[in-house]
Design a protein around this motif. Structure first.
Motif, PDB file in Angstrom:
ATOM      1  N   PHE A  57      33.169  47.388  37.655  1.00 38.36           N
ATOM      2  CA  PHE A  57      32.998  46.749  38.970  1.00 38.36           C
ATOM      3  C   PHE A  57      34.225  45.905  39.298  1.00 38.36           C
ATOM      4  O   PHE A  57      34.715  45.157  38.456  1.00 38.36           O
ATOM      5  N   PHE A  58      34.687  46.051  40.544  1.00 34.64           N
ATOM      6  CA  PHE A  58      35.928  45.405  40.979  1.00 34.64           C
ATOM      7  C   PHE A  58      35.703  44.758  42.334  1.00 34.64           C
ATOM      8  O   PHE A  58      34.722  45.052  43.021  1.00 34.64           O
ATOM      9  N   TYR A  59      36.674  43.922  42.710  1.00 32.63           N
ATOM     10  CA  TYR A  59      36.492  43.135  43.941  1.00 32.63           C
ATOM     11  C   TYR A  59      36.561  43.965  45.214  1.00 32.63           C
ATOM     12  O   TYR A  59      36.237  43.465  46.280  1.00 32.63           O
ATOM     13  N   LYS A  60      36.972  45.219  45.091  1.00 27.52           N
ATOM     14  CA  LYS A  60      36.921  46.063  46.292  1.00 27.52           C
ATOM     15  C   LYS A  60      35.482  46.081  46.830  1.00 27.52           C
ATOM     16  O   LYS A  60      35.264  46.010  48.037  1.00 27.52           O
ATOM     17  N   GLU A  61      34.541  46.228  45.914  1.00 30.16           N
ATOM     18  CA  GLU A  61      33.122  46.008  46.207  1.00 30.16           C
ATOM     19  C   GLU A  61      32.521  45.395  44.946  1.00 30.16           C
ATOM     20  O   GLU A  61      32.552  46.034  43.906  1.00 30.16           O
TER      21      GLU A  61
END
Ligand SMILES: O=C(O)/C=C/c1cccc(O)c1O
Ligand SMILES: [Fe+2]
Length: 312
Positions: A57-61
């Motif tokens: 999980f990444f800050y893009k979503e």
């Protein structure tokens, strides 16, 4: 429905940067007790609550929670890579049940998970594909984080939905308690690091090895006391376990994100997985704690706890 819960701290430094043998003996005894508890419960389904450390999980979503109908592990820190044996039908039923109960939930049809998920499956079941599982990501690392009460609501909704499956379920939490490992932070990160945290491009083997070596070194520094990281806080950890033992889960709704990080370090938020798992068990009826173990293990950068509980 017969339900049980296990809370188990994880650390990627287990086996890589171990504490004194007498500490290891105590931890091994507690973990073996949890294995025996799980064997006796003989779960038909494991609902596994775990965090991620910028592998899936990444800050893009960045959702606060995500339930997987399929999942594969990246194999970080020497844990197994490959598919988890996700019970897709049960996962879909739980997702539906949670949404029907008014709790917003992200669903992933192909979730990427790391040691947070893989390690407890390996430790308790001997592999990541040995037991039917519904993986539930609970963000405990990437700020901003929502109120703890929402985690309890998620756990409660999953517990109620799981009760409708009429199967022997184990709610398993992976993470915590107090600890402050060198997980990168977006706020103030240099552009290259920020880009990696946002986009999530898979690291090269060399980049991964370098990042993992950094964590191993941090464990050595933590154990030697030569570090600026927030120390393990046994008093806070035991207060947390007292509330879990007494079923005082609503108490956690009063805990703030800032207060938890200040007392327990930036990764203390991994206790959210425990709150979700024990809320799930509590949603099926009253429970009793069967065992409780705690030891501060700086070499693993972990306030290390193992707890088992079953419904009455
Ligand atoms: O760097 C990571 O990916 C995680 C490190 C870590 C270290 C110690 C305890 C934990 O819970 C961790 O996730
Ligand atoms: Fe972690």
């Amino acid at each position: 429905m017969t339900a049980a819960a296990v809370g188990l701290s994880h650390s990627p430094l287990i086996g890589k940067n171990d504490p004194d043998p007498e500490v290891l003996v105590r931890v091994d005894r507690a973990v073996e007790g949890a294995r025996e508890f799980v064997r006796a419960h003989d779960p038909e389904l494991v609902v596994l609550y775990a965090p991620d450390h910028y592998n899936g999980f990444f800050y893009k979503e960045m959702p606060p929670f995500c339930l997987a109908t399929e999942a594969h592990a990246v194999g970080d820190f020497g844990t197994s890579a490959g598919p988890l044996s996700v019970d897709t039908a049960a996962a879909r039923a739980l997702a539906r049940g949670v949404l029907d109960r008014g709790v917003d939930l992200t669903v992933s049809a192909r979730m990427t998970v790391d040691h947070g998920f893989a390690q407890p499956l390996e430790v308790l079941f001997g592999g990541i594909d040995k037991v039917p599982v519904v993986p539930v990501f609970v963000n405990g690392v990437a700020t901003p984080l929502g109120p703890v009460g929402r985690v309890r609501a998620l756990g409660t909704a999953i517990g109620r939905a799981a009760a409708e499956l009429d199967r022997r379920v184990l709610f398993l939490a992976s993470g915590g308690l107090s600890h402050d490992p060198p997980v990168p932070v977006l706020d103030g990160a240099p552009p290259r690091v920020a880009d990696a945290l946002i986009e999530g491009r898979p690291p090269t083997p060399e980049q991964r090895a370098k990042a993992e070596q950094r964590v191993v070194q941090a464990g050595r520094d933590y154990a030697a006391g030569s570090t600026a990281m927030i120390p393990i806080n046994p008093a806070w950890d035991n207060r947390f376990l007292d509330h879990v033992e007494n079923g005082e889960l609503a108490e956690f709704d009063t805990w703030t994100v800032e207060g938890m990080a200040g007392e327990g370090g930036n990764s203390a938020h991994e206790v959210r997985t425990w709150i979700a798992a024990f809320a799930s068990l509590a949603a099926t009826g009253p429970y009793d704690l069967v065992s409780r173990f705690y030891e501060a293990v700086p070499a693993w950068i972990a306030g290390f706890a193992v707890a088992t509980a079953k419904g009455r």
